[in-house]
Motif scaffolding. Structure first.
Motif, short mmCIF file in Angstrom:
data_model
loop_
_atom_site.label_atom_id
_atom_site.label_comp_id
_atom_site.label_asym_id
_atom_site.label_seq_id
_atom_site.Cartn_x
_atom_site.Cartn_y
_atom_site.Cartn_z
N UNK A 84 0.78 -1.59 0.20
CA UNK A 84 0.36 -0.15 -0.14
C UNK A 84 1.26 1.47 -0.42
N UNK A 85 1.74 1.50 1.07
CA UNK A 85 3.06 2.44 0.63
C UNK A 85 2.90 1.98 -0.65
N UNK A 86 3.82 1.49 -1.27
CA UNK A 86 4.60 1.49 -2.82
C UNK A 86 3.69 2.25 -3.38
N UNK A 87 1.97 2.17 -3.68
CA UNK A 87 1.12 2.13 -3.95
C UNK A 87 0.75 4.70 -4.06
N UNK A 88 0.97 3.93 -2.89
CA UNK A 88 0.75 5.52 -2.44
C UNK A 88 2.29 6.24 -2.85
N UNK A 89 3.05 5.85 -2.87
CA UNK A 89 4.55 6.52 -3.03
C UNK A 89 4.15 6.16 -4.77
N UNK A 90 4.14 5.62 -5.32
CA UNK A 90 3.70 6.19 -7.55
C UNK A 90 1.79 7.49 -6.90
N UNK A 91 1.65 7.36 -6.49
CA UNK A 91 0.30 7.97 -6.43
C UNK A 91 1.08 8.95 -6.07
N UNK A 92 1.73 9.72 -5.25
CA UNK A 92 2.66 11.30 -4.95
C UNK A 92 3.34 11.64 -6.17
N UNK A 93 3.98 10.06 -6.67
CA UNK A 93 5.45 10.72 -8.01
C UNK A 93 4.74 10.98 -8.74
N UNK A 94 3.36 10.73 -9.56
CA UNK A 94 2.49 11.58 -10.82
C UNK A 94 1.77 12.61 -10.00
N UNK A 95 1.80 13.04 -8.79
CA UNK A 95 1.05 14.09 -9.28
C UNK A 95 1.95 15.08 -8.45
N UNK A 96 3.16 14.95 -7.82
CA UNK A 96 3.80 15.91 -8.63
C UNK A 96 5.13 16.10 -9.80
N UNK A 97 4.41 14.78 -9.82
CA UNK A 97 5.41 15.09 -11.62
C UNK A 97 6.67 14.59 -11.02
N UNK A 98 7.32 13.36 -10.59
CA UNK A 98 8.98 13.43 -10.47
C UNK A 98 8.50 12.13 -10.98
N UNK A 99 9.17 11.82 -12.67
CA UNK A 99 9.25 10.94 -13.77
C UNK A 99 10.33 10.74 -13.03
N UNK A 100 11.87 11.58 -12.35
CA UNK A 100 13.19 10.70 -12.03
C UNK A 100 13.37 10.12 -11.18
#
Length: 146
Positions: A84-100
């Motif tokens: 679940x934390x891993x999925x949250x990290x993906x969501x945050x990555x997409x929200x902040x557009x942190x593709x790197x």
């Protein structure tokens, strides 16, 4: 990896991220399946304990039930939290557009490897439980069988 679609500044998941998302969701589903399977075995062991088993069998039943409890409450729940934390990290990555965010990719591989290892341990536990139940069948007429 996130890519821009046209000039609208809308983002779409790259196939690699979609694959990682799908694998994470599949493992989350597997954890729920493991919990239901272990609940079945726990109930079966309860039925064996209810018929007045002899001391060595009672000790084995207690040991197996403790293993089931440990896996259900500790190990599987720990894996679910990581997923679940891993999925949250993906969501945050997409929200902040942190593709790197390469840490996400390294984390993903580690969590997937851990899930595979846990799956193998769960399978071994289920095999032990199946073997024990096969060696200790409940007799017809036992009141605990419904």
């Amino acid at each position: 990896m996130i890519s821009i679609i046209g000039v609208t500044k809308n983002y779409a998941l790259q196939p690699a991220l979609l694959d990682k998302h799908a694998k994470t969701l599949a493992w989350l589903s597997a954890t729920m399946h493991w919990k239901s399977e272990l609940a079945f075995f726990h109930k079966l062991l309860d039925e064996h304990a209810a018929v007045g088993v002899v001391r060595p069998d009672k000790t084995e039943i207690d040991h197996l039930q403790n293993l089931i409890f440990f896996y259900t409450v500790e190990v599987i729940e720990d894996m679910r939290k990581k997923l679940r934390n891993h999925e949250s990290r993906l969501a945050k990555m997409l929200e902040t557009k942190s593709e790197w965010d390469t840490q996400y990719y390294h984390e993903h591989d580690a969590i997937m490897n851990e899930a595979v290892a846990l799956s193998a341990r769960i399978e071994l536990l289920k095999e032990d439980l199946k073997h024990w139940v096969a060696q200790h069948p409940l007799q017809k007429g036992d009141e605990s069988i419904h």
